[in-house]
Design an enzyme around this catalytic site. Structure first.
Site, PDB file in Angstrom:
ATOM      1  N   HIS A 119       0.859  -1.187   0.000  1.00 37.05           N
ATOM      2  CA  HIS A 119       0.000   0.000   0.000  1.00 37.05           C
ATOM      3  C   HIS A 119       0.894   1.235   0.000  1.00 37.05           C
ATOM      4  CE1 HIS A 119      -2.232   3.212   2.283  1.00 37.05           C
ATOM      5  NE2 HIS A 119      -3.136   2.899   1.380  1.00 37.05           N
ATOM      6  N   HIS A 165       1.746  11.098  -2.394  1.00 31.22           N
ATOM      7  CA  HIS A 165       0.520  10.949  -1.608  1.00 31.22           C
ATOM      8  C   HIS A 165      -0.164  12.315  -1.581  1.00 31.22           C
ATOM      9  CE1 HIS A 165      -1.527   9.304   2.277  1.00 31.22           C
ATOM     10  NE2 HIS A 165      -2.272   9.146   1.196  1.00 31.22           N
TER      11      HIS A 165
END
Length: 558
Positions: A119, A165
């Site tokens: 992830h 991110h």
């Protein structure tokens, strides 16, 4: 016999006598039983022991003769005595606790396997402010991870693609750098397919640029689906050495943004993260002509749930991938557990950490595995017990990153019934674990790593992790002031679902004044355990193998 000396307050020395470990009584008995009480063991004796007691059915007389010959080279003694037999049992290469070869059927559809999944694979640390880099991607691939996740965003000038991110303080890394590193390291650990999941926040022109980059960098490694809608996923065997792309097709992704259903079907990594794509939807025509090169690359389509989760789980049509947060999965499982299991029999379910795991911690992976979820996505840059469970599961099947799911998660009953992980079942198998001794700490650690004024006080924790009914924790007594602890203790673990059980082993130094010091750990899939005496190597907190530390154990099933 040896002594260890510790200096106390720079004034005087404390000396501790260390007695060399000898073979435990069970080892002595096995030696006597298979030699007929003779003082040494022949190749025939050793073959009988390995096939009957250790259940090493592929072992041959020639193998045993080589073992005895090597022992003679290492020791002037020409006989294979009890001492040599004991030393042989401590060799991990000969007596590993699990099968090191790929042995599962690899010809079933991808949906029939648990897949080692990362992830936010590009993050070096926490989810809010760490650097983005290709380094954690490389490390993950070297550990056998088979699913790499990349978040794609326009760069500051909107003419290229960053991996970052979004809406956080993380610093970006270029997509092209990530793709080049993926190509170089994709198959260093495993030759089975590598899947790249993309969370893209791009306009159509940048999606086309992604397609051009992937095609140019990966070349023939990139797998192109023969049809836009698969009715069944291909097998890992048929995809060996290939790279697959998984994401939401452009048209469906843009529709989900315009209809405002982000909270239901689009992964949001933190509560306040909103895709920047919503700022660009007015610029992009929503039709199947949007970025056709990009759509052509997608093998595993991430479907768009319409309505509630149950509708997404029961919808018919081409096979696809659905993503749920750990919280969404737990909530859905309370009402729709059977639907989840049925969905994962043909489709792929990806579970990802909730947005509040800002430190890159992880959840318990069994919440996904119990329901057949193939992609239980983990923060590989984190650490802790949950990550060790993940590493333990994927030590199975030769560490290739694909573990065949148990038959009960793939099959349906005569009335369309499926496995119910919440229902408590009867005990099907009992695992007996005996912990004899451990050594190697004096080689891998300094004299004062555990205690400043004395040798460590080691104890071992033996736990089962699995379905709720099988969870259990045991521990040995404490062996005080000894670098070479001998416990000689046995534990029993009744198991209702042994196929999903993991055996967690951890050694700690008992400390009366603060947290017990860590001395090594491992996690092993119960379904892969070999019976008999086993040399079990331990790993550090991050999952790297310690050079010398190992335990002598015995596993038996009844």
């Amino acid at each position: 016999m040896a002594t260890h000396s510790y200096k106390v307050f720079n004034c005087f020395h404390r000396k501790f006598t260390i007695t060399e470990q000898g073979p435990p009584p069970d080892v002595e008995k096995a030696f006597s039983d298979f030699t007929g009480a003779a003082p040494s063991m022949t190749a025939d004796h050793l073959l009988r022991f390995l096939t009957e007691y250790q259940r090493e059915l592929d072992c041959t007389l020639s193998d045993c003769q080589q073992i005895l010959s090597q022992s003679k080279k290492d020791d002037d003694d020409c006989e294979f005595t009890l001492h040599h037999f004991f030393q042989f049992l401590l060799h991990h290469d000969f007596n590993s606790p699990i099968n090191s070869q790929i042995h599962h059927d690899m010809n079933a559809p991808l949906s029939h396997y648990f897949i080692f999944t990362g992830h936010n694979s590009y993050l070096t640390g926490n989810q809010l402010s760490s650097d983005c880099s290709d380094v954690p991607i490389i490390k993950a691939l070297q550990r056998g991870v088979r699913v790499i996740e990349l978040d794609l965003w326009p760069n500051s000038t909107k003419d290229d693609i960053d991996v970052v991110h979004g809406r956080t303080l993380t610093s970006p890394v270029s997509l092209i750098q990530c793709l080049k590193s993926i190509k170089e390291y994709a198959f260093v650990k495993s030759h089975y397919p590598l899947i790249i999941t993309l969370e893209d926040h791009l306009t159509a022109d940048l999606q086309a640029k992604v397609a051009e980059m992937a095609t140019r960098i990966f070349g023939e490694l990139l797998y192109y689906p023969q049809t836009d809608s698969l009715t069944e996923f291909p097998s890992p065997e048929s995809l060996k050495g290939r790279i697959l792309i998984s994401t939401k097709p452009p048209k469906e992704y843009l529709e989900s943004k315009q209809c405002g259903c982000d909270g239901k079907d689009v992964e949001k990594e933190s509560p306040d993260e909103v895709s920047s794509l919503s700022d660009h939807t007015s610029e992009v025509e929503i039709d199947d002509k949007s970025a056709p090169e990009y759509r052509h690359l997608i093998t595993i389509h991430a479907g768009k749930p319409k309505g509630n989760v149950q509708d997404a789980l029961t919808a018919v049509g081409p096979v696809r991938r659905l993503s749920l947060s750990e919280q969404a999965l737990e909530k859905a499982s309370e009402c729709y557990g059977a639907d989840i299991v049925r969905f994962t029999q043909n489709n792929i379910l990806r579970v990802y950490p909730k947005g509040t795991r800002l430190t890159s911690s992880n959840y318990k992976p069994h919440i996904g595995w119990m329901y057949g979820a193939q992609m239980v996505a983990f923060n590989m840059q984190g650490y802790g017990k949950s990550l060790r469970f993940m590493q333990g599961m994927f030590r199975a099947n030769g560490g290739c990153g694909y573990v065949k799911k148990p038959a009960f998660l793939i099959e349906k009953g005569p009335n369309n019934e499926v496995f119910d992980p919440i229902r408590t079942m009867s005990v099907r198998k009992t695992l007996r674990v005996k912990v004899y001794m451990g050594n190697g700490w004096s080689s891998d650690f300094s004299e004062t790593d555990f205690d400043s004024y004395s040798p460590p006080d080691f104890y071992a924790k033996i736990c089962i992790v699995g379905v709720p009914a099988d969870i259990a924790k045991k521990k040995t007594g404490v062996v005080s002031n000894n670098w070479f602890p001998v416990w000689d203790e046995e534990f029993e673990f009744p198991l209702t679902v042994p196929e999903l059980a993991l055996l967690r082993i951890e050694v700690r130094d008992d400390d009366k004044h603060q947290k017990d010091d860590f001395g090594g750990q491992t996690c092993l899939p119960v379904s892969e355990l070999k019976t008999g005496f086993r040399s079990v190597p331990l790993y550090d907190e991050m999952g790297d193998k310690l050079k010398s530390v190992k335990l002598l154990m015995r596993f038996q099933f009844t």
